[in-house]
Design a protein around this motif. Sequence first.
Motif, PDB file in Angstrom:
ATOM      1  N   ARG A   1      56.230  40.401  29.661  1.00  0.00           N
ATOM      2  CA  ARG A   1      55.445  41.307  28.831  1.00  0.00           C
ATOM      3  C   ARG A   1      56.258  42.554  28.488  1.00  0.00           C
ATOM      4  O   ARG A   1      56.900  43.163  29.342  1.00  0.00           O
ATOM      5  CB  ARG A   1      54.159  41.706  29.565  1.00  0.00           C
ATOM      6  CG  ARG A   1      53.213  42.549  28.716  1.00  0.00           C
ATOM      7  CD  ARG A   1      52.143  43.190  29.571  1.00  0.00           C
ATOM      8  NE  ARG A   1      51.208  42.237  30.136  1.00  0.00           N
ATOM      9  CZ  ARG A   1      50.064  41.867  29.567  1.00  0.00           C
ATOM     10  NH1 ARG A   1      49.737  42.347  28.387  1.00  0.00           N
ATOM     11  NH2 ARG A   1      49.254  41.015  30.179  1.00  0.00           N
ATOM     12  N   GLY A   2      56.221  42.945  27.229  1.00  0.00           N
ATOM     13  CA  GLY A   2      56.858  44.175  26.786  1.00  0.00           C
ATOM     14  C   GLY A   2      58.366  44.126  26.720  1.00  0.00           C
ATOM     15  O   GLY A   2      59.007  45.175  26.610  1.00  0.00           O
ATOM     16  N   SER A   3      58.959  42.930  26.749  1.00  0.00           N
ATOM     17  CA  SER A   3      60.420  42.818  26.839  1.00  0.00           C
ATOM     18  C   SER A   3      61.097  42.636  25.486  1.00  0.00           C
ATOM     19  O   SER A   3      62.312  42.463  25.429  1.00  0.00           O
ATOM     20  CB  SER A   3      60.791  41.635  27.735  1.00  0.00           C
ATOM     21  OG  SER A   3      60.318  40.413  27.178  1.00  0.00           O
TER      22      SER A   3
ATOM     23  N   ASN B   1      54.743  35.924  34.122  1.00  0.00           N
ATOM     24  CA  ASN B   1      55.523  36.892  33.334  1.00  0.00           C
ATOM     25  C   ASN B   1      54.647  37.942  32.658  1.00  0.00           C
ATOM     26  O   ASN B   1      55.074  38.594  31.698  1.00  0.00           O
ATOM     27  CB  ASN B   1      56.366  36.187  32.259  1.00  0.00           C
ATOM     28  CG  ASN B   1      57.227  35.081  32.825  1.00  0.00           C
ATOM     29  OD1 ASN B   1      57.993  35.308  33.762  1.00  0.00           O
ATOM     30  ND2 ASN B   1      57.089  33.876  32.280  1.00  0.00           N
ATOM     31  N   ALA B   2      53.425  38.121  33.149  1.00  0.00           N
ATOM     32  CA  ALA B   2      52.486  39.033  32.489  1.00  0.00           C
ATOM     33  C   ALA B   2      52.676  40.486  32.900  1.00  0.00           C
ATOM     34  O   ALA B   2      52.027  41.371  32.326  1.00  0.00           O
ATOM     35  CB  ALA B   2      51.044  38.608  32.781  1.00  0.00           C
ATOM     36  N   TYR B   3      53.530  40.750  33.876  1.00  0.00           N
ATOM     37  CA  TYR B   3      53.733  42.133  34.310  1.00  0.00           C
ATOM     38  C   TYR B   3      54.783  42.802  33.423  1.00  0.00           C
ATOM     39  O   TYR B   3      55.852  42.244  33.150  1.00  0.00           O
ATOM     40  CB  TYR B   3      54.188  42.197  35.765  1.00  0.00           C
ATOM     41  CG  TYR B   3      54.367  43.614  36.265  1.00  0.00           C
ATOM     42  CD1 TYR B   3      53.285  44.344  36.727  1.00  0.00           C
ATOM     43  CD2 TYR B   3      55.623  44.220  36.231  1.00  0.00           C
ATOM     44  CE1 TYR B   3      53.443  45.646  37.160  1.00  0.00           C
ATOM     45  CE2 TYR B   3      55.798  45.521  36.663  1.00  0.00           C
ATOM     46  CZ  TYR B   3      54.696  46.237  37.132  1.00  0.00           C
ATOM     47  OH  TYR B   3      54.858  47.536  37.544  1.00  0.00           O
ATOM     48  N   GLY B   4      54.453  43.995  32.984  1.00  0.00           N
ATOM     49  CA  GLY B   4      55.391  44.759  32.162  1.00  0.00           C
ATOM     50  C   GLY B   4      54.662  45.915  31.502  1.00  0.00           C
ATOM     51  O   GLY B   4      53.548  46.287  31.891  1.00  0.00           O
ATOM     52  N   TYR B   5      55.297  46.512  30.510  1.00  0.00           N
ATOM     53  CA  TYR B   5      54.680  47.613  29.792  1.00  0.00           C
ATOM     54  C   TYR B   5      53.554  47.064  28.914  1.00  0.00           C
ATOM     55  O   TYR B   5      53.769  46.175  28.093  1.00  0.00           O
ATOM     56  CB  TYR B   5      55.712  48.374  28.964  1.00  0.00           C
ATOM     57  CG  TYR B   5      56.651  49.187  29.822  1.00  0.00           C
ATOM     58  CD1 TYR B   5      56.212  50.358  30.434  1.00  0.00           C
ATOM     59  CD2 TYR B   5      57.968  48.768  30.038  1.00  0.00           C
ATOM     60  CE1 TYR B   5      57.077  51.094  31.253  1.00  0.00           C
ATOM     61  CE2 TYR B   5      58.827  49.501  30.845  1.00  0.00           C
ATOM     62  CZ  TYR B   5      58.364  50.668  31.452  1.00  0.00           C
ATOM     63  OH  TYR B   5      59.205  51.398  32.260  1.00  0.00           O
TER      64      TYR B   5
ATOM     65  N   ALA C   1      54.593  51.131  20.485  1.00  0.00           N
ATOM     66  CA  ALA C   1      54.173  50.309  21.616  1.00  0.00           C
ATOM     67  C   ALA C   1      55.168  49.184  21.859  1.00  0.00           C
ATOM     68  O   ALA C   1      55.946  48.812  20.972  1.00  0.00           O
ATOM     69  CB  ALA C   1      52.788  49.737  21.336  1.00  0.00           C
ATOM     70  N   PRO C   2      55.166  48.610  23.061  1.00  0.00           N
ATOM     71  CA  PRO C   2      56.071  47.487  23.355  1.00  0.00           C
ATOM     72  C   PRO C   2      55.664  46.227  22.604  1.00  0.00           C
ATOM     73  O   PRO C   2      54.500  46.047  22.252  1.00  0.00           O
ATOM     74  CB  PRO C   2      55.933  47.313  24.870  1.00  0.00           C
ATOM     75  CG  PRO C   2      54.596  47.884  25.196  1.00  0.00           C
ATOM     76  CD  PRO C   2      54.371  48.999  24.236  1.00  0.00           C
ATOM     77  N   ARG C   3      56.623  45.351  22.394  1.00  0.00           N
ATOM     78  CA  ARG C   3      56.391  44.088  21.706  1.00  0.00           C
ATOM     79  C   ARG C   3      56.533  42.921  22.679  1.00  0.00           C
ATOM     80  O   ARG C   3      57.237  43.008  23.676  1.00  0.00           O
ATOM     81  CB  ARG C   3      57.350  43.919  20.537  1.00  0.00           C
ATOM     82  CG  ARG C   3      57.057  44.796  19.344  1.00  0.00           C
ATOM     83  CD  ARG C   3      58.172  44.736  18.323  1.00  0.00           C
ATOM     84  NE  ARG C   3      58.705  43.402  18.174  1.00  0.00           N
ATOM     85  CZ  ARG C   3      59.881  43.120  17.620  1.00  0.00           C
ATOM     86  NH1 ARG C   3      60.652  44.100  17.181  1.00  0.00           N
ATOM     87  NH2 ARG C   3      60.299  41.870  17.512  1.00  0.00           N
ATOM     88  N   ASN C   4      55.862  41.827  22.326  1.00  0.00           N
ATOM     89  CA  ASN C   4      55.891  40.622  23.157  1.00  0.00           C
ATOM     90  C   ASN C   4      56.316  39.421  22.330  1.00  0.00           C
ATOM     91  O   ASN C   4      56.351  39.470  21.103  1.00  0.00           O
ATOM     92  CB  ASN C   4      54.501  40.350  23.750  1.00  0.00           C
ATOM     93  CG  ASN C   4      54.001  41.487  24.600  1.00  0.00           C
ATOM     94  OD1 ASN C   4      54.573  41.799  25.624  1.00  0.00           O
ATOM     95  ND2 ASN C   4      52.917  42.128  24.165  1.00  0.00           N
ATOM     96  N   CYS C   5      56.602  38.344  23.037  1.00  0.00           N
ATOM     97  CA  CYS C   5      56.800  37.036  22.413  1.00  0.00           C
ATOM     98  C   CYS C   5      55.899  36.053  23.156  1.00  0.00           C
ATOM     99  O   CYS C   5      56.039  35.863  24.372  1.00  0.00           O
ATOM    100  CB  CYS C   5      58.260  36.595  22.483  1.00  0.00           C
ATOM    101  SG  CYS C   5      58.586  35.055  21.578  1.00  0.00           S
ATOM    102  N   ILE C   6      54.963  35.459  22.417  1.00  0.00           N
ATOM    103  CA  ILE C   6      53.983  34.557  23.018  1.00  0.00           C
ATOM    104  C   ILE C   6      54.256  33.141  22.519  1.00  0.00           C
ATOM    105  O   ILE C   6      54.440  32.913  21.319  1.00  0.00           O
ATOM    106  CB  ILE C   6      52.551  34.980  22.632  1.00  0.00           C
ATOM    107  CG1 ILE C   6      52.310  36.439  22.995  1.00  0.00           C
ATOM    108  CG2 ILE C   6      51.535  34.074  23.315  1.00  0.00           C
ATOM    109  CD1 ILE C   6      52.444  36.754  24.458  1.00  0.00           C
ATOM    110  N   GLY C   7      54.282  32.199  23.452  1.00  0.00           N
ATOM    111  CA  GLY C   7      54.564  30.822  23.060  1.00  0.00           C
ATOM    112  C   GLY C   7      53.971  29.810  24.025  1.00  0.00           C
ATOM    113  O   GLY C   7      53.025  30.116  24.766  1.00  0.00           O
ATOM    114  N   GLU C   8      54.540  28.624  24.024  1.00  0.00           N
ATOM    115  CA  GLU C   8      54.022  27.528  24.842  1.00  0.00           C
ATOM    116  C   GLU C   8      54.692  27.495  26.208  1.00  0.00           C
ATOM    117  O   GLU C   8      55.790  28.027  26.396  1.00  0.00           O
ATOM    118  CB  GLU C   8      54.264  26.200  24.126  1.00  0.00           C
ATOM    119  CG  GLU C   8      53.591  26.107  22.772  1.00  0.00           C
ATOM    120  CD  GLU C   8      53.951  24.829  22.044  1.00  0.00           C
ATOM    121  OE1 GLU C   8      54.523  23.916  22.693  1.00  0.00           O
ATOM    122  OE2 GLU C   8      53.679  24.740  20.839  1.00  0.00           O
TER     123      GLU C   8
END
Length: 1011
Positions: free
Chosen positions: A932-934, A863-867, A900-907
Amino acid sequence: MHHSRFKFRNSAIRQATAILIGLTVAAAGNQALAQSNATTTIYGEVASPAGATVVLENLATGAQRTLTPDASGRYIANSMPPGRYALRVLRGGTVQDTREIEALVGSGAEVNFGAKEEGQTVVVRATRNYIDVSNTNNGVVFTAKELKVLPVANDVASVVQLTPGVARGTNSQYGNAPSIGGSGQSENAFYVNGFPVTNLLTQVGASELPFGAISNMQVLSGGYGSEFGRSTGGVVNITTKSGGNEFHVGGKLSTIPASLRGTTENTYYPNTGAHPDTDGKLLYWNRDNETTSRVAGVYASGPLIKNKLFAFIGLERTRTDSDAIGATSDATSSVKSGWSSSQSTVDRGLAKIDFNLNEDHHFEYTKLYDRTKTFSQSFGFDYSTLKRNNVPATPGETTINCCGSASAPGANIDIYKYTGYLTDNLTVTALWGKSRTSHTRTPTGYDPSLPQISTGATVQVPGLTYPVPQTVTGNLVDPSSGDRQKAKRLDVEYRLGDHSLRGGIDRIDVDSTVGNTYAGGVRWTYRKASNPNTPINGAFETPAQGGGYGVDGYYVSRDLYDKVAHPTSEQSAQYIQDHWQVTPRVLLDLGLRREQFTNYTTTGDAFISQRNMIAPRLGATWDYKGDGSLKIFANAGRYHLPVPSNLSSNLASPYLSTSQFYTYTGVDPATGAPTGLHAISNPYSANNAYGTARDAKEVTAIGLKPLSQDELSLGFEKVLNKQIVVGLSGLYRRLNDTNDDTCDQRPIDAWAARNNVDTGKWGGFQCAIINPGRDNALWIDFADGHGLRRVDISAAEWGNPKPDRTYKALTFFVEHPYSNGWYGKVTYTLSALKGNMEGQTDTIGGGDVGLTVSDDHKELMYNAYGYLPGDHRHSIKAYGFFQVTPEWTIGGNLNLTSGAPRNCIGELPADLKWENDYGAAYFYCNGKPTPRGSQGRLPWQTQIDLNLAYQPRFAKGLSLKVDVFNVLDRQTIQRYNETREDGGGDIARSYLQVTSRAAPRSVRLTAEYEF
């Protein structure tokens, strides 16, 4: 150290020399022009050229150069120092026409002379051309005059921000290094007078010079020719002021007082809905943060020998005092050390000597000095009263050009340059320079001769005194830390008919010392065994057998720690550029660059060797109407980026961390060290760190490809009238390959199982540099007696995708060239930065340059592809100044940039988790994919800067100015904490906590005087 690395690569030198010789042996025909981005070019035509000569005179130094136009009347002067020139056409010793022109760095100044009646002298005082049709670069040039009147912070990175397509770096860990054209913060190249000043160790940022010493500053955001390399972002090219035939002495005093700054916003815990004890609670009390800066500068220039020898000297000192909260509201230590105070002194100096031997031979010497010294200390702060108590919690420490990726690199640089106009058609330039800098961290009261002592009442022999005179514990930057560089360059320009050929070779050798060691060099840890007759783990004698106090179980551990590296690298290149005037209106730039990058370990072994990297460059300019009023241009090229030296210090350096046990008979009353030592064990390291480096072959993939990027741009510029110039350009960049570390042992274990390799004694995989998304082969010693084995692992087995980073931008500008007392420029950029890889620097994981978290294992790229974090869809920039009266000038600078775009990082979800995963580090939240960037966008960034300058008639040479930065005091959020989960599957208390805001409003007061 292997001295062979510093020898010329014979094959490369032979090929480059053949190119240069080939340029000099051909016969001259019609003239075209070649253009160096480090100098300037003056060219044009003379009507009725028979019997005419063109004399160029530098108005500051009186230096002259005489040229004879060709049969068609064309003339060209290459590799000229930027500045103001008077051009005269002479016939029979009589001046027939005179023009004045300002020639800027990296640009072409066109001066044409029409037919005149015999004996008539016409003087025309011209200014810079509205459109430069002589080059194909994408960039902007700022002059000293513009830098003086615009409201801009006095550092290079702030000026770069005025350029379209430039964004502030996405990670403050790397300081204020800019992102140019979607690139990472380590992907830019910086030059002063043709010498590279980019940070030697990390490639982030650069050494700086006194701001008042800048003459021209060129920011190339793309399209630069084969002369320049080692950059996939931008090139910042600075030329400094020089002395002239008039004496000038001046100085300035400037201050940014804390009393005129806006109040810094407090930081609060976010309202997560899951932590009622902290949700919305004050986290950092920032409202009492204060910073005051003061600058003092002096400048002097003039002739040492009129028309021959000139000098310029500039010195600046900046003193900054800062006080700020240093602990959170729930930190138990806040009362004792919750407040931080620092005082930094930045000393910058530049001296330049210019010597005109005659009109054909010019020599110059530049001395550049840059040092940042900071003293910092902690004091008590009580969150119950929101007051600091001014009681020192620590003695404090002093750093010089240190520490971390954001620290100023510093410099002590010597540059020697020669320019020879050997004929009208042949110009040779040669440059040699060296730089060195040191990095130190010294706690107050630190005595390096005293060892560290670790002791306590339960491990002390009764009746013995155990002094602890060393006040510093832990690790310190090694006192020998520093960087050294030697650079050399040779360029030849030769005109051949409609072709102007330019070729050259250059080489940079970098040598660094970086790392940490124990303060005092050693730590003595006093211990006691419960049973003196029982062997301690790893010991060959019991304490009792060792004698001394060992019979009662008392012994001591001698602990050593040393992780100091000496990485070196060499970067060399050869290039050729054909500036081909296909027709009077069409110009082609055909370039080819060949580069070689080699990085060496501390022991002198090459662990990265990237050879024969071919970078074609193609540029075209069409002077559509033939009068310079409409320019259509295009560029295409490939660009490479070297691996920074710091990578070696992390992966390919010796690491020592051992403990050795002794019995003892006494304690030194001065140092606290044990005496009467008797060894009862050999040095032991739990992680096998015995001071030896990894085999260089195991550090990188076999045949590692370099980081490269392809670029395409096109656009036009048009003069609508004498007061309006407009332009539109498009830029496309695509990342091809990158170098990054992977630490995933699973594919290697699978390979070993398939090939029946015994891994029972193998210590495990320690990470290696690979080309993500490609098949990679590694050398690995499995400790099975067979030595190094070649391990081939396919891209599918690694599981990492190919690196993807594309930048698309469309930029429109409207410019009002200086006339009627004012200048202004407005740009709008519509862009998109998308992919799965930021580059050598990483926003989410941070870390050392070239060692991002992204490719450590495949799940990190799910899921690392994005803005990407550097994506700002819309950007409006405007700056200019207006001479209201001869005494009053106002200036302004506007920057409106979408968030800039925002992310949510987790487990990872339960079905993807594995033993060595990184916890909350993935593009998953609450077990679901979060690409990423969603997660929406950060707010728009709005900053308006204004200034007002007063130059009173009654005090000639005096200037008083006030600059107001962030007039609206909008402290817009620039960054959130994007990690949602706390490692246990719950929402983290700090999820969506504000971690960065725009700086509050500040006011700079400046007084300058020159006579």
